[in-house]
Design a protein around this motif. Sequence first.
Motif, short mmCIF file in Angstrom:
data_model
loop_
_atom_site.label_atom_id
_atom_site.label_comp_id
_atom_site.label_asym_id
_atom_site.label_seq_id
_atom_site.Cartn_x
_atom_site.Cartn_y
_atom_site.Cartn_z
N GLN A 49 -0.90 1.22 0.48
CA GLN A 49 -0.23 2.18 1.36
C GLN A 49 -0.15 1.69 2.81
OE1 GLN A 49 -1.71 6.19 0.76
NE2 GLN A 49 -1.59 5.98 -1.45
N ALA A 56 7.08 7.33 6.38
CA ALA A 56 7.22 8.65 5.76
C ALA A 56 7.28 9.75 6.84
CB ALA A 56 6.05 8.91 4.81
N GLU A 57 7.77 9.38 8.02
CA GLU A 57 7.74 10.31 9.15
C GLU A 57 9.13 10.88 9.47
OE1 GLU A 57 4.69 11.04 9.94
OE2 GLU A 57 4.07 9.42 8.58
N ASP A 64 8.35 19.94 4.17
CA ASP A 64 7.65 18.68 3.89
C ASP A 64 6.14 18.88 3.82
OD1 ASP A 64 9.41 16.62 3.39
OD2 ASP A 64 9.76 16.17 5.51
N THR A 68 5.91 16.05 -0.95
CA THR A 68 7.12 15.29 -0.65
C THR A 68 6.78 13.89 -0.13
OG1 THR A 68 7.24 16.34 1.54
CG2 THR A 68 8.53 17.33 -0.23
N TRP A 69 5.67 13.76 0.62
CA TRP A 69 5.20 12.43 1.04
C TRP A 69 4.98 11.54 -0.18
CZ3 TRP A 69 0.61 10.26 -0.56
CH2 TRP A 69 0.22 9.08 0.08
N ARG A 70 4.52 12.14 -1.26
CA ARG A 70 4.18 11.38 -2.46
C ARG A 70 5.41 10.65 -3.03
NH1 ARG A 70 1.00 13.90 -7.65
NH2 ARG A 70 3.00 14.95 -7.86
N THR A 72 7.78 9.12 -1.29
CA THR A 72 7.87 7.84 -0.58
C THR A 72 6.80 6.88 -1.08
OG1 THR A 72 8.71 8.97 1.38
CG2 THR A 72 7.83 6.75 1.71
N THR A 281 -5.43 10.61 7.97
CA THR A 281 -4.56 10.84 6.82
C THR A 281 -4.44 12.33 6.52
OG1 THR A 281 -4.95 8.68 5.81
CG2 THR A 281 -4.29 10.46 4.34
N ASN A 284 -2.06 13.63 8.96
CA ASN A 284 -0.72 13.14 8.69
C ASN A 284 -0.07 13.90 7.54
OD1 ASN A 284 1.08 10.98 7.07
ND2 ASN A 284 1.19 10.56 9.27
N LEU A 285 -0.86 14.24 6.54
CA LEU A 285 -0.33 14.93 5.36
C LEU A 285 -0.35 16.44 5.48
CD1 LEU A 285 -1.96 12.75 2.54
CD2 LEU A 285 0.36 12.62 3.46
N SER A 308 -4.71 6.35 3.74
CA SER A 308 -3.34 5.84 3.70
C SER A 308 -3.05 4.85 4.81
CB SER A 308 -2.34 7.00 3.78
OG SER A 308 -2.39 7.59 5.07
#
Length: 432
Positions: A49, A56-57, A64, A68-70, A72, A281, A284-285, A308
């Motif tokens: 990663q 993924a930004e 989101d 949804t990050w998953r 990417t 992370t 971020n998520l 990540s």
Amino acid sequence: MRPPAARSLPQPPRRLRDNARMQTSTPARHDTRGWRLPGVANLHSHAFQRAMAGLAERQTDPADSFWTWRETMYAIAGRFTPELLQAVAAQLYVEMLEAGYTTVCEFHYLHHAPGGGPYAPATAMSEALIAAAATAGIRLTLLPVLYMAGGFDGRPLSERQRRFGHAVEPFLRLLDALRAREGAMLRVGCALHSLRAVPPDAMRTVLAALPDDARIHLHIAEQTAEVEDCIAARGARPVQWLLDNADVDPRWTLVHATHLDDAEVRGIARSGATVALCPTTEANLGDGLFPMDRYLAAGGRWGIGSDSHVSVSPVEELRWLEYGQRLFQQRRNVAASVAMPSVGATLLGGVHASAADSTGFDEADTIVLDADHPLLAGATTADVADRWVFAGNRPLVRDVEVAGMRVVEGGRHRDRDAIASRYREAMRVLLA
């Protein structure tokens, strides 16, 4: 080891209970090279990663989230070969060493070729990580991941998840083959991806087959949707279900454990397990905030990971662990106590106290902070930890020694340029 069964929670060994109370002291001493401190263990890493950090930004959905990050993540994971993984992991491990990490726990589920067929040998992707760690000179706790189902309902893995999947027997053969590689710089443990991805019977079979000293890591309670699905499928919250159905003890590391009730906080602390927190992370998520103050009050053990790799910095993980609590509680110095008023020393003491039980390495490696740097001007043993963690964003790590070898000198890894060149070429291939 007998298969786990429901039981009352034991008290952890006295050594671990004492460590939980004493995780507020960080030995720092000054010598002719600078301020010497123990190296930091990175308890949770997905090396591949690193290649998608910053990619993924862009909004893909007004709602989101992790889910949804998953998408990417799946797209980039599908492009890796063993050679590309080795190049990316080596760059990551250089960055870790230059930042002050000296051990990494690699939560490795990218096992197979695209489409899910095994490589020949089946250990090819694991061998790429072992080679990357050896090239960089970082201690590696390799944690091959058992990943079997796409949800608590037992649905098959999706096409994009097939690279991750194993049945129990091939997974145990993989562990056996990798354990034969263990040495001074390599430990091999076991990771269960999550309760949603590993059915209960499979979990029990694997746990029963592990050596008694095997380190066991598990994603758990990262997302509220995961908690709700676990309650619906198993009649209990994830951490409570695990504590009731497995012999959770100091060999276990629970990754994230973000969403806990009070009984789960106390249960993890009593078990002696470590929680691996990954604040950059998790932020971020949009995961949520771990209940750090309640967990510290219960005597819980914890460490940090870069997960990540949107950031590869123990300073940033520790800083945002504390800052997240400050923002939520609207007060300062949350991790400190009357017994140990230094937040920096408390945080660094916590990661050092849990490292051996999570990684399997007892050896002490060393980082040296640059005593001549302006941010450390006038530093003392009483404040050097606070200065390192909270005084700014300029790199302060001067030298790093792992297993008696100096792998970073003057802030630069010994092979930084060659490894970065291979990384740039790998990224050109991955993003083509």
